[in-house]
Design an enzyme around this catalytic site. Structure first.
Site, PDB file in Angstrom:
ATOM      1  N   ASP A 159      -2.153 -71.291  38.672  1.00 53.26           N
ATOM      2  CA  ASP A 159      -3.131 -70.516  37.907  1.00 53.26           C
ATOM      3  C   ASP A 159      -3.349 -69.147  38.576  1.00 53.26           C
ATOM      4  O   ASP A 159      -3.777 -69.076  39.731  1.00 53.26           O
ATOM      5  CB  ASP A 159      -4.433 -71.332  37.875  1.00 53.26           C
ATOM      6  CG  ASP A 159      -5.406 -70.854  36.827  1.00 53.26           C
ATOM      7  OD1 ASP A 159      -5.190 -69.779  36.238  1.00 53.26           O
ATOM      8  OD2 ASP A 159      -6.413 -71.559  36.610  1.00 53.26           O
ATOM      9  N   GLY A 206      -1.949 -66.350  28.940  1.00 56.21           N
ATOM     10  CA  GLY A 206      -1.169 -65.838  27.807  1.00 56.21           C
ATOM     11  C   GLY A 206      -1.020 -64.332  27.780  1.00 56.21           C
ATOM     12  O   GLY A 206      -0.687 -63.755  26.737  1.00 56.21           O
ATOM     13  N   ASP A 207      -1.265 -63.681  28.926  1.00 56.15           N
ATOM     14  CA  ASP A 207      -1.156 -62.218  28.935  1.00 56.15           C
ATOM     15  C   ASP A 207       0.286 -61.758  29.124  1.00 56.15           C
ATOM     16  O   ASP A 207       1.150 -62.529  29.527  1.00 56.15           O
ATOM     17  CB  ASP A 207      -2.028 -61.642  30.056  1.00 56.15           C
ATOM     18  CG  ASP A 207      -3.493 -61.811  29.727  1.00 56.15           C
ATOM     19  OD1 ASP A 207      -3.819 -61.926  28.531  1.00 56.15           O
ATOM     20  OD2 ASP A 207      -4.310 -61.860  30.663  1.00 56.15           O
ATOM     21  N   ASP A 227      -9.080 -70.100  28.007  1.00 58.44           N
ATOM     22  CA  ASP A 227      -9.474 -71.507  28.076  1.00 58.44           C
ATOM     23  C   ASP A 227     -10.018 -72.039  26.751  1.00 58.44           C
ATOM     24  O   ASP A 227     -10.813 -71.387  26.073  1.00 58.44           O
ATOM     25  CB  ASP A 227     -10.554 -71.692  29.153  1.00 58.44           C
ATOM     26  CG  ASP A 227      -9.990 -71.476  30.552  1.00 58.44           C
ATOM     27  OD1 ASP A 227      -8.840 -71.015  30.674  1.00 58.44           O
ATOM     28  OD2 ASP A 227     -10.724 -71.775  31.519  1.00 58.44           O
TER      29      ASP A 227
END
Ligand code: GLA
Length: 402
Positions: A159, A206-207, A227
């Protein structure tokens, strides 16, 4: 430590702006993806975050593993027991990552989980700190991968979190983007070096069009969004925003619209069926995020429906996409092995709606065999269209074939 995540936003937006305006980052062809040996179908399992968040501990994971078996979830295909953030302790004098007091013996826990015919997953960050402010893997990647392998870990969610702060030291957005790719590649190489098959799950919200490069840094799946929460509006926003991403998914590399909320209580059964149907059409990882020891018969029925799971796990590995919309009504279709299609007719309106489902819109001309998946009923041979009445926020999931 949400601060790093939030502070990162504006920087990420800047990156995206440059990406869009310059077209610099993604002009080249994608790296070749080897045949899938890991995650040949979307991973299925459980993750601690949605329900337990920071409260997850050894006893919780054991109880959830027991319930995974006793509820029939394991036999339905859910095998990964994924511990999310907050298991991490301090590093030893030699830099080895240790668990905190909630997890007295990770190897023993992994053995317990494996003894149930399940697998075990863990969580870290390429940054110095995880999103919840615990120890990340920054500058300890190889060491951490070796530790995970020693413990018997089968899955890593990685993450971005505080690595966004490290990226701010880059001279340009392009350089920052490359740093992110390098950081993800570094852990991929470290995992490969262990010789243990470990599913690699990228999480960077998701960038920067992660679907374009996720597979090339070794990702078996990558989060395509921020999220999820246990609210219909959030699940709907995430799920229906996945249109257009199908071509980036396939065996060994999947789009991940985040974990399931089914059974957490914030949505109605029709909404949870929409959640499950859409995720199956999207070939999404199915990671339940509820308390498996407290499942109602309805929750169990939604999560373990064999035909819906078979759609998600279809060996062809082709993700579905939106094929038709009219107001709040949407049709999504997914090609299945054998030539049939899974078709979801969705009603995003809160009240009931009626639609004549046109088979031509999903690529069928002439008579077709139709099965209503949630009803578990063959509807026989139909021609032209099928009249569907849907409850508010509801779905009819069909299998259509010649
Ligand atoms: C981020 C991720 C979540 C979860 C938390 C843990 O917000 O997107 O899925 O892992 O961090 O801190």
């Amino acid at each position: 430590m949400k601060f790093s995540f939030e502070r990162g936003l504006s920087f990420r937006r800047a990156l995206i702006a440059v990406t869009l305006s310059s077209g610099l980052f993604f002009a080249g062809p994608r790296a070749a993806v080897p045949p899938a040996q890991i995650a040949a179908t979307p991973p299925m399992g459980w993750n601690s975050w949605n329900h337990f968040a920071r409260r997850v501990d050894d006893a919780t994971v054991r109880a959830q593993a027991d319930a995974m078996v006793s509820t029939g979830m394991r036999d339905a295909g859910y095998v990964y027991m994924n511990i999310d953030d907050t298991w991490e302790g301090q590093r030893s004098a030699t830099g080895e990552i240790q668990t905190n007091e909630k997890f007295p013996d990770m190897k023993a826990l992994a053995d317990y989980v494996h003894g149930k015919g399940l697998k075990i997953g863990i969580y870290s960050s390429p940054g110095p700190k995880t999103c919840a402010g615990f120890e990340g893997s920054y500058q300890h990647e190889e060491q951490d991968a070796q530790t995970y392998a020693k413990w018997g870990i089968d899955y890593l969610k990685y993450d971005l979190c505080s690595y966004l702060d490290i990226m701010k030291t880059a001279p340009t957005p392009e350089a920052a983007h490359q740093m992110m790719l390098d950081a993800y590649t570094k852990m991929h190489n470290a995992l490969v070096k262990t010789g243990r098959p470990i599913v690699y799950s990228l999480c960077q919200y998701g960038d920067d069009a992660v679907w374009e490069w996720g597979a090339s840094v070794g990702g078996n799946l990558w989060r395509t969004t921020g999220d999820i929460t246990d609210r219909y509006a959030r699940m709907e926003t995430i799920g229906f925003s996945q249109a257009g991403l199908a071509k980036f998914a396939g065996p060994g590399h999947w789009n991940d619209p985040d974990m399931l909320e089914i059974g957490n209580g914030g949505m109605k059964p029709d909404e949870y069926r929409t959640h499950m149907s859409l995720w199956a059409l999207l070939a999404a990882p199915l990671l339940s995020g509820n308390d498996l020891t407290q499942m109602s018969p309805e929750t169990t029925a939604i999560l373990t429906n064999k035909e819906v799971i078979a759609i998600d796990q279809d060996p062809l590995g082709k993700q579905g996409d939106r094929v038709w919309t009219e107001g709040p009504m949407e049709i999504w279709a997914r090609p299945l092995s054998g030539g049939a299609k899974a078709v979801g007719v969705f009603n995003r309106h809160p009240g009931p709606m009626h639609v004549e489902m046109p088979f031509a819109e999903i690529g069928f001309k002439g008579p077709v065999h139709v099965r209503d998946v949630w009803a578990g009923k063959d509807l026989g041979i139909l021609d032209g269209s099928y009249p569907v009445t849907l409850p508010g926020h509801g779905v009819v999931l069909l299998k259509v074939g010649k």
